[in-house]
Design a protein around this motif. Structure first.
Motif, PDB file in Angstrom:
ATOM      1  N   GLU A 124     -47.578 -88.934 -47.351  1.00  0.00           N
ATOM      2  CA  GLU A 124     -46.382 -88.092 -47.424  1.00  0.00           C
ATOM      3  C   GLU A 124     -46.748 -86.641 -47.719  1.00  0.00           C
ATOM      4  OE1 GLU A 124     -44.156 -90.066 -50.421  1.00  0.00           O
ATOM      5  OE2 GLU A 124     -43.423 -91.664 -49.082  1.00  0.00           O
ATOM      6  N   LEU A 125     -47.686 -86.425 -48.613  1.00  0.00           N
ATOM      7  CA  LEU A 125     -48.122 -85.062 -48.929  1.00  0.00           C
ATOM      8  C   LEU A 125     -48.841 -84.427 -47.747  1.00  0.00           C
ATOM      9  CD1 LEU A 125     -49.401 -85.494 -52.601  1.00  0.00           C
ATOM     10  CD2 LEU A 125     -47.417 -84.166 -51.850  1.00  0.00           C
ATOM     11  N   LEU A 126     -49.665 -85.189 -47.070  1.00  0.00           N
ATOM     12  CA  LEU A 126     -50.364 -84.676 -45.894  1.00  0.00           C
ATOM     13  C   LEU A 126     -49.369 -84.290 -44.801  1.00  0.00           C
ATOM     14  CD1 LEU A 126     -53.291 -87.239 -45.820  1.00  0.00           C
ATOM     15  CD2 LEU A 126     -53.575 -84.762 -46.013  1.00  0.00           C
ATOM     16  N   GLY A 157     -52.643 -79.269 -48.912  1.00  0.00           N
ATOM     17  CA  GLY A 157     -51.581 -79.606 -49.860  1.00  0.00           C
ATOM     18  C   GLY A 157     -51.819 -80.898 -50.611  1.00  0.00           C
ATOM     19  N   LEU A 158     -52.861 -81.634 -50.221  1.00  0.00           N
ATOM     20  CA  LEU A 158     -53.172 -82.888 -50.908  1.00  0.00           C
ATOM     21  C   LEU A 158     -54.190 -82.622 -52.006  1.00  0.00           C
ATOM     22  CD1 LEU A 158     -52.999 -85.966 -51.187  1.00  0.00           C
ATOM     23  CD2 LEU A 158     -54.814 -86.137 -49.459  1.00  0.00           C
ATOM     24  N   THR A 159     -53.707 -82.522 -53.228  1.00  0.00           N
ATOM     25  CA  THR A 159     -54.587 -82.371 -54.390  1.00  0.00           C
ATOM     26  C   THR A 159     -54.235 -83.466 -55.391  1.00  0.00           C
ATOM     27  OG1 THR A 159     -53.081 -80.927 -55.631  1.00  0.00           O
ATOM     28  CG2 THR A 159     -54.589 -79.868 -54.049  1.00  0.00           C
ATOM     29  N   PHE A 160     -55.188 -83.789 -56.233  1.00  0.00           N
ATOM     30  CA  PHE A 160     -54.932 -84.832 -57.221  1.00  0.00           C
ATOM     31  C   PHE A 160     -53.882 -84.375 -58.239  1.00  0.00           C
ATOM     32  CE2 PHE A 160     -58.210 -86.963 -55.176  1.00  0.00           C
ATOM     33  CZ  PHE A 160     -58.395 -88.230 -55.714  1.00  0.00           C
ATOM     34  N   ARG A 161     -53.802 -83.063 -58.462  1.00  0.00           N
ATOM     35  CA  ARG A 161     -52.784 -82.557 -59.386  1.00  0.00           C
ATOM     36  C   ARG A 161     -51.388 -82.815 -58.828  1.00  0.00           C
ATOM     37  NH1 ARG A 161     -49.641 -78.374 -59.541  1.00  0.00           N
ATOM     38  NH2 ARG A 161     -50.663 -77.363 -57.768  1.00  0.00           N
ATOM     39  N   VAL A 162     -51.184 -82.446 -57.555  1.00  0.00           N
ATOM     40  CA  VAL A 162     -49.881 -82.673 -56.932  1.00  0.00           C
ATOM     41  C   VAL A 162     -49.592 -84.165 -56.817  1.00  0.00           C
ATOM     42  CG1 VAL A 162     -48.518 -82.319 -54.832  1.00  0.00           C
ATOM     43  CG2 VAL A 162     -50.004 -80.489 -55.674  1.00  0.00           C
ATOM     44  N   LEU A 163     -50.625 -84.936 -56.529  1.00  0.00           N
ATOM     45  CA  LEU A 163     -50.451 -86.377 -56.397  1.00  0.00           C
ATOM     46  C   LEU A 163     -50.030 -87.018 -57.716  1.00  0.00           C
ATOM     47  CD1 LEU A 163     -50.704 -88.589 -54.234  1.00  0.00           C
ATOM     48  CD2 LEU A 163     -53.084 -88.894 -54.951  1.00  0.00           C
ATOM     49  N   ASP A 207     -56.818 -94.508 -42.430  1.00  0.00           N
ATOM     50  CA  ASP A 207     -56.874 -95.932 -42.118  1.00  0.00           C
ATOM     51  C   ASP A 207     -55.488 -96.559 -42.156  1.00  0.00           C
ATOM     52  OD1 ASP A 207     -58.443 -98.458 -41.706  1.00  0.00           O
ATOM     53  OD2 ASP A 207     -57.523 -98.946 -43.632  1.00  0.00           O
ATOM     54  N   ALA A 208     -54.669 -96.160 -43.125  1.00  0.00           N
ATOM     55  CA  ALA A 208     -53.331 -96.732 -43.259  1.00  0.00           C
ATOM     56  C   ALA A 208     -52.470 -96.405 -42.045  1.00  0.00           C
ATOM     57  CB  ALA A 208     -52.665 -96.219 -44.535  1.00  0.00           C
ATOM     58  N   VAL A 209     -52.539 -95.160 -41.577  1.00  0.00           N
ATOM     59  CA  VAL A 209     -51.746 -94.768 -40.411  1.00  0.00           C
ATOM     60  C   VAL A 209     -52.248 -95.475 -39.160  1.00  0.00           C
ATOM     61  CG1 VAL A 209     -51.072 -92.843 -38.932  1.00  0.00           C
ATOM     62  CG2 VAL A 209     -51.121 -92.545 -41.409  1.00  0.00           C
ATOM     63  N   VAL A 210     -53.561 -95.531 -38.984  1.00  0.00           N
ATOM     64  CA  VAL A 210     -54.139 -96.204 -37.820  1.00  0.00           C
ATOM     65  C   VAL A 210     -53.800 -97.692 -37.840  1.00  0.00           C
ATOM     66  CG1 VAL A 210     -56.308 -96.914 -36.732  1.00  0.00           C
ATOM     67  CG2 VAL A 210     -55.987 -94.545 -37.452  1.00  0.00           C
ATOM     68  N   HIS A 250     -48.029 -87.279 -37.469  1.00  0.00           N
ATOM     69  CA  HIS A 250     -48.874 -86.881 -38.597  1.00  0.00           C
ATOM     70  C   HIS A 250     -49.874 -85.823 -38.092  1.00  0.00           C
ATOM     71  CE1 HIS A 250     -47.322 -90.465 -40.674  1.00  0.00           C
ATOM     72  NE2 HIS A 250     -47.595 -91.123 -39.565  1.00  0.00           N
ATOM     73  N   PRO A 251     -49.503 -84.536 -38.085  1.00  0.00           N
ATOM     74  CA  PRO A 251     -50.342 -83.497 -37.478  1.00  0.00           C
ATOM     75  C   PRO A 251     -51.760 -83.411 -38.038  1.00  0.00           C
ATOM     76  CG  PRO A 251     -48.141 -82.652 -37.917  1.00  0.00           C
ATOM     77  CD  PRO A 251     -48.211 -84.003 -38.562  1.00  0.00           C
ATOM     78  N   TRP A 252     -52.000 -83.886 -39.227  1.00  0.00           N
ATOM     79  CA  TRP A 252     -53.329 -83.867 -39.847  1.00  0.00           C
ATOM     80  C   TRP A 252     -54.222 -84.980 -39.327  1.00  0.00           C
ATOM     81  CZ3 TRP A 252     -54.281 -88.532 -42.214  1.00  0.00           C
ATOM     82  CH2 TRP A 252     -53.154 -89.322 -42.484  1.00  0.00           C
TER      83      TRP A 252
END
Length: 242
Positions: free
Chosen positions: A26-28, A35-41, A68-71, A110-112
């Protein structure tokens, strides 16, 4: 102290790896890899970093797990014409088109993902991402009647086309966005087409001739046309017997 430890353990158990990966995806989707950092997570999951590190060692592992989850969702058994016994439940050509479109749509949603797929396949081919995709395509390749000594080459050719074309589509979308907030895909393709039409006719006769087709083409139709070209070649080289 014992009570506090038991509560901490229950929180860690409740915070499953699946929940962490879901939040990471979701963050990605919202902010990209930066935008994916452990602090934000930790803020999103309302927990401490220690609880997350209990399940995921670092950001690289988290990115791999998110990919892997998306694939896995895109090439899941049943969703791509494979029975629970591992056999195709549809014509193999249709199964390959289904897998291809699901991966194409996943990269759009998922553009990333496209960049991470390239990273995982090159840096971690022994991980779970490459086998998932290869299996999703390969079972249909086997059903096409391709001899076993040609399975890897055939499935790899399909995989490289599917991921390469899907990745290029994402890159084109990002380039269109770079033209400005009001720009869209049509603006981007119009700019490209106009530039091609201005090329020297002696040096670029073919590119000038297809400039208008480039402006009006449909990405999904073009993508599937490429898959069909490969399937035509595969079937011509390995005709199935009745």
């Amino acid at each position: 102290m014992a009570t506090r430890t038991r509560r901490s353990q229950r929180r860690t158990e409740a915070l499953s790896r699946e929940r962490i990966v879901k939040a990471a995806v979701e963050l990605l989707d919202a902010s990209g890899e930066s935008g994916l950092t452990f602090r934000v997570l930790t803020e999103r999951l309302e927990t401490g970093p220690g609880a997350i590190y209990w399940h995921v060692a670092n950001k690289d592992e988290l990115l791999a797990a998110a990919t892997d989850a998306v694939v896995a969702g895109a090439v899941a058994t049943g969703a791509t014409g494979i029975t629970g016994a591992g056999e195709p439940s549809q014509e193999p050509e249709d199964g390959i088109r289904d897998v291809a479109l699901r991966l194409f749509d996943a990269t759009e949603a998922h553009p990333w993902l496209a960049a991470q797929l390239a990273t995982q396949l090159s840096r971690n081919p022994g991980g779970t991402v490459a086998p998932r995709i290869l299996e999703g395509i390969g079972r249909h390749v086997r059903a096409l009647g391709v001899p076993q000594d040609g399975w890897f080459t055939t499935a790899s050719a399909l995989m490289h086309y599917i991921l390469g074309a899907a990745g290029q589509n994402v890159a084109n979308t990002e380039s269109a966005r770079a033209l400005g907030p009001e720009a869209d895909r049509g603006d981007f393709l119009g700019t490209v087409s106009a530039a091609w039409k201005r090329l020297d006719p002696d040096d670029y006769p073919f590119t000038r001739a297809v400039a208008e087709q480039a402006r009006t083409h449909d990405d999904r139709e073009q993508f599937l046309a490429g898959v069909d070209l490969l399937l035509t070649g595969i079937n011509a080289g390995h005709p199935r017997t009745a």
